[in-house]
Design a protein around this motif. Structure first.
Motif, PDB file in Angstrom:
ATOM      1  N   TYR A 141      -5.107  11.245  -5.191  1.00  0.00           N
ATOM      2  CA  TYR A 141      -5.982  11.929  -4.237  1.00  0.00           C
ATOM      3  C   TYR A 141      -5.611  13.404  -4.142  1.00  0.00           C
ATOM      4  O   TYR A 141      -4.432  13.767  -4.168  1.00  0.00           O
ATOM      5  CB  TYR A 141      -5.871  11.273  -2.860  1.00  0.00           C
ATOM      6  CG  TYR A 141      -6.893  11.782  -1.870  1.00  0.00           C
ATOM      7  CD1 TYR A 141      -8.219  11.397  -1.951  1.00  0.00           C
ATOM      8  CD2 TYR A 141      -6.532  12.661  -0.858  1.00  0.00           C
ATOM      9  CE1 TYR A 141      -9.159  11.859  -1.052  1.00  0.00           C
ATOM     10  CE2 TYR A 141      -7.460  13.128   0.053  1.00  0.00           C
ATOM     11  CZ  TYR A 141      -8.769  12.724  -0.051  1.00  0.00           C
ATOM     12  OH  TYR A 141      -9.702  13.199   0.848  1.00  0.00           O
ATOM     13  N   SER A 182      -0.866  -1.295  -4.431  1.00  0.00           N
ATOM     14  CA  SER A 182      -0.244  -1.302  -5.756  1.00  0.00           C
ATOM     15  C   SER A 182      -0.244  -2.713  -6.335  1.00  0.00           C
ATOM     16  O   SER A 182      -0.279  -3.711  -5.620  1.00  0.00           O
ATOM     17  CB  SER A 182       1.205  -0.798  -5.662  1.00  0.00           C
ATOM     18  OG  SER A 182       1.251   0.473  -5.052  1.00  0.00           O
ATOM     19  N   TYR A 196      -4.007   5.868   0.973  1.00  0.00           N
ATOM     20  CA  TYR A 196      -3.191   4.823   0.369  1.00  0.00           C
ATOM     21  C   TYR A 196      -4.011   3.968  -0.594  1.00  0.00           C
ATOM     22  O   TYR A 196      -5.222   3.812  -0.440  1.00  0.00           O
ATOM     23  CB  TYR A 196      -2.594   3.912   1.455  1.00  0.00           C
ATOM     24  CG  TYR A 196      -1.728   4.642   2.464  1.00  0.00           C
ATOM     25  CD1 TYR A 196      -0.361   4.821   2.230  1.00  0.00           C
ATOM     26  CD2 TYR A 196      -2.273   5.147   3.643  1.00  0.00           C
ATOM     27  CE1 TYR A 196       0.442   5.479   3.150  1.00  0.00           C
ATOM     28  CE2 TYR A 196      -1.479   5.814   4.563  1.00  0.00           C
ATOM     29  CZ  TYR A 196      -0.125   5.978   4.307  1.00  0.00           C
ATOM     30  OH  TYR A 196       0.665   6.639   5.208  1.00  0.00           O
ATOM     31  N   ALA A 197      -3.308   3.409  -1.571  1.00  0.00           N
ATOM     32  CA  ALA A 197      -3.904   2.457  -2.503  1.00  0.00           C
ATOM     33  C   ALA A 197      -2.950   1.282  -2.664  1.00  0.00           C
ATOM     34  O   ALA A 197      -1.729   1.465  -2.765  1.00  0.00           O
ATOM     35  CB  ALA A 197      -4.169   3.113  -3.853  1.00  0.00           C
ATOM     36  N   ASP A 253      -1.572   7.283  -2.294  1.00  0.00           N
ATOM     37  CA  ASP A 253      -2.439   7.436  -3.460  1.00  0.00           C
ATOM     38  C   ASP A 253      -2.154   8.794  -4.098  1.00  0.00           C
ATOM     39  O   ASP A 253      -2.619   9.831  -3.616  1.00  0.00           O
ATOM     40  CB  ASP A 253      -3.903   7.333  -3.022  1.00  0.00           C
ATOM     41  CG  ASP A 253      -4.868   7.313  -4.198  1.00  0.00           C
ATOM     42  OD1 ASP A 253      -4.436   7.626  -5.322  1.00  0.00           O
ATOM     43  OD2 ASP A 253      -6.043   7.000  -3.981  1.00  0.00           O
ATOM     44  N   ALA A 274     -11.102   4.326  -7.968  1.00  0.00           N
ATOM     45  CA  ALA A 274     -10.582   5.455  -7.196  1.00  0.00           C
ATOM     46  C   ALA A 274     -11.655   6.491  -6.898  1.00  0.00           C
ATOM     47  O   ALA A 274     -11.662   7.085  -5.811  1.00  0.00           O
ATOM     48  CB  ALA A 274      -9.416   6.101  -7.951  1.00  0.00           C
ATOM     49  N   SER A 334       0.844  -1.189   0.000  1.00  0.00           N
ATOM     50  CA  SER A 334       0.000   0.000   0.000  1.00  0.00           C
ATOM     51  C   SER A 334       0.881   1.241   0.000  1.00  0.00           C
ATOM     52  O   SER A 334       1.624   1.489   0.956  1.00  0.00           O
ATOM     53  CB  SER A 334      -0.932   0.015   1.218  1.00  0.00           C
ATOM     54  OG  SER A 334      -1.879  -1.034   1.128  1.00  0.00           O
ATOM     55  N   HIS A 336     -12.263   8.174  -3.242  1.00  0.00           N
ATOM     56  CA  HIS A 336     -11.928   9.578  -2.986  1.00  0.00           C
ATOM     57  C   HIS A 336     -13.152  10.356  -2.521  1.00  0.00           C
ATOM     58  O   HIS A 336     -13.073  11.181  -1.600  1.00  0.00           O
ATOM     59  CB  HIS A 336     -11.358  10.214  -4.255  1.00  0.00           C
ATOM     60  CG  HIS A 336     -10.048   9.622  -4.679  1.00  0.00           C
ATOM     61  ND1 HIS A 336      -9.460   9.893  -5.897  1.00  0.00           N
ATOM     62  CD2 HIS A 336      -9.196   8.769  -4.035  1.00  0.00           C
ATOM     63  CE1 HIS A 336      -8.310   9.242  -5.991  1.00  0.00           C
ATOM     64  NE2 HIS A 336      -8.130   8.552  -4.873  1.00  0.00           N
ATOM     65  N   ARG A 349      -8.110  -0.074  -0.753  1.00  0.00           N
ATOM     66  CA  ARG A 349      -7.743   1.335  -0.592  1.00  0.00           C
ATOM     67  C   ARG A 349      -8.131   1.748   0.814  1.00  0.00           C
ATOM     68  O   ARG A 349      -9.186   1.320   1.322  1.00  0.00           O
ATOM     69  CB  ARG A 349      -8.477   2.220  -1.617  1.00  0.00           C
ATOM     70  CG  ARG A 349      -8.100   1.945  -3.070  1.00  0.00           C
ATOM     71  CD  ARG A 349      -8.947   2.796  -4.017  1.00  0.00           C
ATOM     72  NE  ARG A 349      -8.624   2.560  -5.408  1.00  0.00           N
ATOM     73  CZ  ARG A 349      -7.722   3.246  -6.107  1.00  0.00           C
ATOM     74  NH1 ARG A 349      -7.064   4.243  -5.522  1.00  0.00           N
ATOM     75  NH2 ARG A 349      -7.492   2.969  -7.377  1.00  0.00           N
TER      76      ARG A 349
END
Length: 308
Positions: free
Chosen positions: A244, A261, A258-259, A241, A293, A238, A297, A270
Motif C-alpha cells: 500500500y 498473510s 493490513y492484509a 500491507d 490488492a 493480518s 487499495h 484485507r
C-alpha cells in the motif's frame, strides 16, 4: 558537301570557257540505256504510333497512385496520432487489459449545512465533519450487488452491527462499553459484492469529538506490525500491507492497512483503519481463495479522499 560533289564542281569550274575537242580516232561514248524500272528503294520502317498519348496515360496513372499514397499516408499518420493521443479505451474496438480497478462513480464532496466549516479548516479547530455521514461513505462501483445486511435507514446501523466485524475478539465487550459511554456516536455502513465474489464493507463511526476518536482508535485499533484486533473470517495473521502507498498525499487522514498473510483460511481478508478528525472508518474486503490488492487499495484511497 560530299567529296564526290566537290570533285564534280571543281571539274566543271576547271573547264569553263573551253570546249574540249575529241580526237579523231576517238570512239564516241555509248550511253547506256536507262533501266526499264528504277531500283526499288528499301522500304522505310513503319513509323511507330505517337507515344505521347500512352505516355500521358502512364503519367496520369502514376500521378493518381502517387496522390493516393500521399493521401493514405497522411490519413494513416492522422489515425496513428489520434490513437496515441487518446486513451485506448476511448477507441472503439480497442481496449487494454484491465489492471483490476473497479469502475467507481466520480467522487463529489458532500454538501455542508449553511455556515458550517470544512473539517480541517482554520475556523474548525475541533476537526468536525458536519456533512451527513452517509454522504461521506464511498459509493458502490458499477456492476456490484448491494449487501442487504447493511441497508438501514440512511445507511445507519447499530454499534453491534459494527462490532460483528471483529468476530469473537476478546476485547469486543470493552469496545462496546466504551462506545456506549463515549457520548453520542453515529454509525453508517455500505457494502457490496462484485461478480468475482469480492465482498466489500465500509463502516464510518462519528464520535462527539476528534479527541475521543483518537483515544478509542489508539486504545483498540493502533498497533505496529500485526493488526490489533482479529476480524471475522481471518484464520491466519493480518500484517501491515507493504504494497500500500502509505504516502498517497491525502492530508489529515491516518491509515493503518493490513492484509492476511498465508496460510489463510478459505477466505482471505484485507482491511484498513482510517481516522480523520472525529470520524473513524473501517474498510474490509474479502474473497474466497485470495483477495486482490488493486481494488482494495483503490477502495481505501477513495474513502480517504472523501474524509480528507
Amino acid at each position: 558537301m560530299s567529296d564526290l560533289n566537290q570533285a564534280n564542281e571543281q571539274a566543271v569550274q576547271g573547264g569553263q570557257g573551253q570546249t574540249p575537242t575529241p580526237p579523231a580516232d576517238a570512239v564516241p561514248p555509248v550511253t547506256p540505256a536507262p533501266p526499264s524500272d528504277p531500283p526499288l528503294a528499301p522500304p522505310l520502317p513503319e513509323t511507330p504510333p505517337p507515344a505521347a498519348p500512352k505516355d500521358r496515360r502512364i503519367l496520369r496513372a502514376v500521378s493518381r497512385w502517387t496522390a493516393a499514397v500521399v493521401v493514405f499516408g497522411v490519413l494513416g499518420s492522422g489515425v496513428a496520432y489520434g490513437i496515441t493521443e487518446r486513451e485506448r479505451t476511448d477507441v472503439p474496438g480497442l481496449s487494454t487489459k484491465s489492471d483490476g480497478r473497479w469502475d467507481y462513480p466520480r467522487l463529489v464532496k458532500p454538501a455542508l449545512p449553511a455556515g458550517a466549516a470544512l473539517p480541517f479548516a482554520a475556523d474548525n479547530p475541533g476537526m468536525i465533519h458536519y456533512a451527513d455521514l452517509e454522504q461521506l461513505l464511498l459509493p458502490a462501483p458499477a456492476g456490484s450487488v448491494p449487501d442487504a445486511t447493511l441497508k438501514g435507514e440512511k445507511s445507519r446501523i447499530s454499534a453491534d452491527r459494527f462490532l460483528q466485524e471483529f468476530g469473537t475478539d476478546s476485547r469486543v465487550s470493552e469496545m462496546r462499553q466504551d462506545l456506549a459511554q463515549g457520548g453520542p456516536v453515529q454509525f453508517a455502513a455500505r457494502g457490496w459484492t462484485m461478480p468475482d465474489g469480492t465482498a466489500t464493507r465500509i463502516y464510518l463511526v462519528r464520535f462527539h469529538s476528534a479527541g475521543y476518536q483518537n483515544v478509542f482508535s489508539t486504545l483498540y485499533l493502533s498497533n505496529g506490525g500485526v493488526a490489533p484486533r482479529t476480524l471475522k473470517d481471518v484464520e491466519g495473521e493480518s500484517a501491515l500491507d507493504e504494497e500500500y502507498d502509505f504516502g498517497n498525499g491525502i492530508p489529515h487522514v491516518r491509515h493503518d492497512v493490513y492484509a492476511e498473510s498465508a496460510p489463510t483460511g478459505p477466505v482471505q481478508v484485507r482491511h484498513a483503519y482510517l481516522t480523520a478528525g472525529d470520524v473513524l472508518a473501517l474498510v474490509v474486503q474479502s474473497r474466497k481463495g485470495s483477495a486482490a490488492a488493486v481494488p482494495f487499495h483503490q477502495t481505501t484511497v477513495l474513502q480517504e479522499q472523501l474524509l480528507g
